[in-house]
Write an enzyme that holds these catalytic residues in place. Structure first.
Site, PDB file in Angstrom:
ATOM      1  CG  HIS A 106      -1.967  -1.104   1.129  1.00  0.00           C
ATOM      2  ND1 HIS A 106      -2.964  -1.248   2.052  1.00  0.00           N
ATOM      3  CD2 HIS A 106      -2.156  -2.095   0.212  1.00  0.00           C
ATOM      4  CE1 HIS A 106      -3.731  -2.282   1.732  1.00  0.00           C
ATOM      5  NE2 HIS A 106      -3.247  -2.807   0.618  1.00  0.00           N
ATOM      6  CD  GLU A 108      -2.269   3.930   2.994  1.00  0.00           C
ATOM      7  OE1 GLU A 108      -3.489   4.123   3.117  1.00  0.00           O
ATOM      8  OE2 GLU A 108      -1.787   3.026   2.270  1.00  0.00           O
TER       9      GLU A 108
END
Length: 229
Positions: A106, A108
């Protein structure tokens, strides 16, 4: 558009100070070691993935991915627009975006591995994210782990939508983020316009906000406030 595809495999692992994913065991335990400067961001155990890093998003992708609709059918990516202020340093302000696929790593997590790989414990990092959806529970735990270990990183997350906010593990993750010092807020109409001007290839001029943008913001912000109270 200046877009670079980053493949976190093989030879890139050493450059990113990262162990190849095939050799990593997922762990949410407290990081061992006496100094917080020794903290390493441990990648989650996931299949091979692709992260796209760029300067500006295509207008159609922004309008589709960031639209704050209640039901986000077909929006299976996360777009993360970032600003990083290191204070009075020669590096100045870092700006750009990351794009992921939900089947892989991901955005993030990739932010800390790719963009803060040269982390300096003596620098105060003021980081702002404008994301198409709020973090999943696994990413929330990872972010909170980083913020607790690296107190000099001040993170604010402004999300267009709340990702699966009805799920108890998602709610728990948002609470963990909040308690770790992360500022969480749902994007306001003004935030969408700012993100459009700052991170999008917008030759079309100002962003024409969709009719229910303000109403949807109030809906999601109310849900977030209920979760964090």
């Amino acid at each position: 558009m200046d877009v670079q595809k980053i493949m976190n495999e093989g030879a890139n692992a050493q450059d990113n100070a990262e162990v190849p994913l095939s050799e990593v065991e997922a762990s949410n335990s407290t990081v061992a070691g006496s100094g917080k400067a020794d903290f390493q961001v441990e990648p989650m155990e996931l299949p091979a993935f692709e992260i796209i890093k760029g300067d500006r998003i295509e207008p159609f992708a922004f309008k589709f991915q960031f639209k704050n609709v209640e039901y986000s059918s077909g929006r299976n990516k996360t777009f993360l627009c970032y600003l990083v202020d290191k204070g009075n340093t020669a590096d100045g302000l870092m700006r750009g975006y990351l794009e992921d696929e939900h089947t892989g790593s991901h955005a993030e997590e990739a932010f800390f591995i790719q963009l803060l790989s040269n982390y300096d414990p003596s620098v105060i990092y003021t980081v702002t994210w404008y994301v198409s959806s709020s973090p999943c529970s696994a990413c929330a735990a990872k972010i909170a782990e980083v913020l607790k270990a690296r107190k000099n990183i001040k993170l604010s997350i402004f999300a267009a939508r709340l990702f699966e906010w009805e799920e108890s593990d998602i709610q728990a993750g948002l609470k963990i983020l909040h308690s770790a010092g992360c500022k969480l807020r749902v994007m306001k109409p003004l935030d969408f316009s700012y993100t459009w001007d700052t991170f999008v290839e917008n030759e079309e001029g100002p962003l024409n906000l969709w009719e229910d943008c303000k109403e949807n913001h109030e809906y999601y912000q109310g849900k977030l406030s209920d979760i964090l109270q």
